[in-house]
Motif scaffolding. Structure first.
Motif, PDB file in Angstrom:
ATOM      1  N   GLY A 126       0.819  -1.208   0.000  1.00 37.47           N
ATOM      2  CA  GLY A 126       0.000   0.000   0.000  1.00 37.47           C
ATOM      3  C   GLY A 126       0.849   1.251   0.000  1.00 37.47           C
ATOM      4  O   GLY A 126       0.562   2.228  -0.713  1.00 37.47           O
ATOM      5  N   TYR A 132     -12.957  -1.552   4.894  1.00 34.26           N
ATOM      6  CA  TYR A 132     -12.659  -1.519   3.464  1.00 34.26           C
ATOM      7  C   TYR A 132     -12.809  -2.915   2.869  1.00 34.26           C
ATOM      8  O   TYR A 132     -12.538  -3.921   3.526  1.00 34.26           O
ATOM      9  CB  TYR A 132     -11.226  -1.021   3.220  1.00 34.26           C
ATOM     10  N   ASP A 181     -12.014  -4.590  -1.159  1.00 30.00           N
ATOM     11  CA  ASP A 181     -11.520  -4.236  -2.492  1.00 30.00           C
ATOM     12  C   ASP A 181     -12.541  -4.468  -3.598  1.00 30.00           C
ATOM     13  O   ASP A 181     -12.428  -3.884  -4.678  1.00 30.00           O
ATOM     14  CB  ASP A 181     -10.229  -5.000  -2.801  1.00 30.00           C
ATOM     15  N   ASN A 221     -12.250   3.691  -6.109  1.00 29.52           N
ATOM     16  CA  ASN A 221     -11.696   2.417  -5.639  1.00 29.52           C
ATOM     17  C   ASN A 221     -11.136   1.598  -6.795  1.00 29.52           C
ATOM     18  O   ASN A 221     -10.104   0.937  -6.653  1.00 29.52           O
ATOM     19  CB  ASN A 221     -12.759   1.611  -4.895  1.00 29.52           C
ATOM     20  N   PHE A 240      -7.707   2.588  -7.534  1.00 25.15           N
ATOM     21  CA  PHE A 240      -6.747   2.087  -6.545  1.00 25.15           C
ATOM     22  C   PHE A 240      -6.488   0.593  -6.737  1.00 25.15           C
ATOM     23  O   PHE A 240      -5.342   0.134  -6.709  1.00 25.15           O
ATOM     24  CB  PHE A 240      -7.286   2.357  -5.136  1.00 25.15           C
ATOM     25  N   VAL A 241      -7.546  -0.172  -6.957  1.00 27.03           N
ATOM     26  CA  VAL A 241      -7.433  -1.630  -6.996  1.00 27.03           C
ATOM     27  C   VAL A 241      -6.746  -2.132  -8.264  1.00 27.03           C
ATOM     28  O   VAL A 241      -5.913  -3.054  -8.209  1.00 27.03           O
ATOM     29  CB  VAL A 241      -8.832  -2.275  -6.863  1.00 27.03           C
ATOM     30  N   PRO A 283      -6.038  -5.634  -2.779  1.00 30.19           N
ATOM     31  CA  PRO A 283      -5.525  -5.008  -1.564  1.00 30.19           C
ATOM     32  C   PRO A 283      -6.362  -5.375  -0.344  1.00 30.19           C
ATOM     33  O   PRO A 283      -7.587  -5.361  -0.384  1.00 30.19           O
ATOM     34  CB  PRO A 283      -5.624  -3.509  -1.860  1.00 30.19           C
ATOM     35  N   TYR A 316      -7.494  -4.587   3.637  1.00 25.12           N
ATOM     36  CA  TYR A 316      -7.816  -3.356   4.357  1.00 25.12           C
ATOM     37  C   TYR A 316      -6.566  -2.612   4.826  1.00 25.12           C
ATOM     38  O   TYR A 316      -6.510  -1.376   4.796  1.00 25.12           O
ATOM     39  CB  TYR A 316      -8.741  -3.711   5.528  1.00 25.12           C
ATOM     40  N   TYR A 373      -5.006  -0.627   1.983  1.00 25.04           N
ATOM     41  CA  TYR A 373      -5.840   0.562   1.780  1.00 25.04           C
ATOM     42  C   TYR A 373      -5.571   1.603   2.860  1.00 25.04           C
ATOM     43  O   TYR A 373      -5.426   2.799   2.572  1.00 25.04           O
ATOM     44  CB  TYR A 373      -7.312   0.152   1.788  1.00 25.04           C
ATOM     45  N   TYR A 423      -2.142   3.272   2.331  1.00 24.79           N
ATOM     46  CA  TYR A 423      -2.222   4.093   1.113  1.00 24.79           C
ATOM     47  C   TYR A 423      -2.977   5.396   1.386  1.00 24.79           C
ATOM     48  O   TYR A 423      -2.500   6.494   1.069  1.00 24.79           O
ATOM     49  CB  TYR A 423      -2.920   3.290   0.020  1.00 24.79           C
ATOM     50  N   GLU A 424      -4.151   5.266   1.973  1.00 20.85           N
ATOM     51  CA  GLU A 424      -4.993   6.442   2.211  1.00 20.85           C
ATOM     52  C   GLU A 424      -4.313   7.426   3.159  1.00 20.85           C
ATOM     53  O   GLU A 424      -4.358   8.646   2.949  1.00 20.85           O
ATOM     54  CB  GLU A 424      -6.334   5.989   2.793  1.00 20.85           C
ATOM     55  N   ILE A 460     -10.863   7.465  -0.972  1.00 22.00           N
ATOM     56  CA  ILE A 460     -11.404   6.423  -1.841  1.00 22.00           C
ATOM     57  C   ILE A 460     -12.871   6.142  -1.537  1.00 22.00           C
ATOM     58  O   ILE A 460     -13.680   5.931  -2.443  1.00 22.00           O
ATOM     59  CB  ILE A 460     -10.564   5.138  -1.698  1.00 22.00           C
TER      60      ILE A 460
END
Length: 392
Positions: A66, A293, A295, A302, A305-306, A317, A319, A322, A325-326, A358
């Protein structure tokens, strides 16, 4: 963090490691030509601890992935304030003492600009006073223990912010889902997370709900036959589970062997790749989980991101990926608005965050807690369906 010895290196992941040889070669070539050495702006440094080794190391790998994706996207856009962004992850094994040692190194030696919390709540809680004493902005991206929020922000540690819903928010949604359940059993890992989660959910059960049993197991436990044998005779309407993926998967395997019928609810690892084969047969239809979260939730943000994550790692990904990353994106946004990496400026910018994440907007309340949307994931006909639910 594993102690340093001559034969045991400190376990860490750094995204800048592969760039250093090339940088040194370029510098040497410049000096050989007699030119003045170029000046490089220091990277914006993100540092965090997590389980690189130990039972939860597979989640540590997802945390790293992530971070790598967030860093790559930021640098592709030109970095932050014209500077590249880099990260360092040190091993905590999800243990408080190791997390503190790792965080001390990130602050004093690596000179990180922003610190991030650990996977395990106990480890994150242990690092929080260190962030406060060092005046280092800290973002909690995964840990869900409510006490983290209680100790942050107004009247507490103003340096700590959390981008993930806490267990109190999760318990509120879980309690609503269990409104018509009359009998329920609990099984949870014997940790701060497990005991706190059970306590919070029990407080939100209906007045006529009966708790049939309540079991806590060590995180290394793999034999659930005694508990399952008892459940086969007591037959509660639902079994609430609070465990990490691997242990929860072992429970699910033994559950199917016993032929139990009650749904697994609350936080069973239904989303884990390991569990996919178990769900297909329909034995867990009616089971559900509330998660920060998932995926497979489809939205433009989303999907963006995925898709690259799956292309790179051949799996979706988790949780934790995520979450990291976030949080890196939130940190970068705050630094950009602050106009510097000065700790006070970044902390003040974090407090004023209004970032489109996201799953929706991320803002912080007086206790520096965000109120992101949550996901209710249900098993129907062997497949997972997802519904977005606001957290409270």
């Amino acid at each position: 963090m594993i102690p340093f010895h001559a034969h045991v290196p400190i376990i860490s992941w750094r995204d800048t490691a592969m760039r250093k040889p090339a940088l040194l070669c370029a510098l040497a070539a410049t000096l050989a030509l007699g030119a003045a050495a170029p000046t490089f702006a220091a990277d914006v440094q993100i540092g965090f601890t997590g389980p690189i080794s130990g039972p939860a190391s597979f989640l540590g790998q997802q945390m790293k992935w992530g971070a790598e994706q967030a860093i790559a996207e930021l640098n592709k856009r030109g970095g932050v304030l014209g500077r590249k962004v880099s990260f360092t992850m040190l091993d905590s094994q999800c243990r408080p003492a190791e997390a503190v040692s790792a965080a001390q190194k990130l602050i004093s030696q690596d000179k990180v600009d922003v610190l991030m919390g650990d996977l395990c709540s106990g480890a994150t809680m242990a690092v929080m006073p260190l962030a406060e004493s060092a005046h280092k902005p800290m973002i909690v991206s995964i840990s869900t223990l409510p006490e983290i929020t209680d100790k942050a922000g107004v009247g507490g540690n103003k340096w700590v912010f959390r981008t993930v819903p806490n267990d109190r928010m999760l318990a509120s949604v879980i309690g609503t889902q269990l409104a018509h359940t009359k009998t329920i059993s609990f099984i949870a890992e014997d940790t701060d997370y497990g005991r706190s989660a059970v306590k919070l959910v029990k407080a939100r059960l209906g007045a006529d709900a009966k708790v049939v049993s309540e079991d806590y197991v060590k995180s290394t436990e793999t034999d659930f036959l005694p508990v399952l044998t008892r459940l086969r005779s007591t037959k509660p309407q639902a079994l609430a589970v609070f465990m990490l993926d691997q242990q929860g998967y072992n429970l699910m395997k033994q559950y199917t062997q016993f032929g139990l019928k009650m749904p697994l609810v609350a936080r069973p690892p239904l989303l884990a790749p390991l569990a996919k084969g178990l769900l297909a047969g329909g034995k867990f239809d009616g089971s559900w989980t509330v998660y920060p979260y998932f995926d497979q939730y489809s939205s433009p943000a989303n999907d963006a991101f995925v898709k690259p994550f799956v292309a790179q790692h051949k799996q979706g990904p988790h949780y934790v990926a995520y979450g990291v990353y976030e949080s890196i994106m939130v940190a970068a946004d705050a630094i950009r608005r602050a106009g510097s990496t000065g700790p006070d400026a970044v902390r003040e910018a974090l407090a004023k965050t209004d970032y489109q994440g996201i799953l929706g907007p991320i803002t912080f309340d007086d206790h520096n807690q965000s109120h992101n949307n949550l996901m209710l994931v249900q098993v129907e006909h062997g497949k997972l369906g997802v519904k977005l639910i606001p957290s409270k």
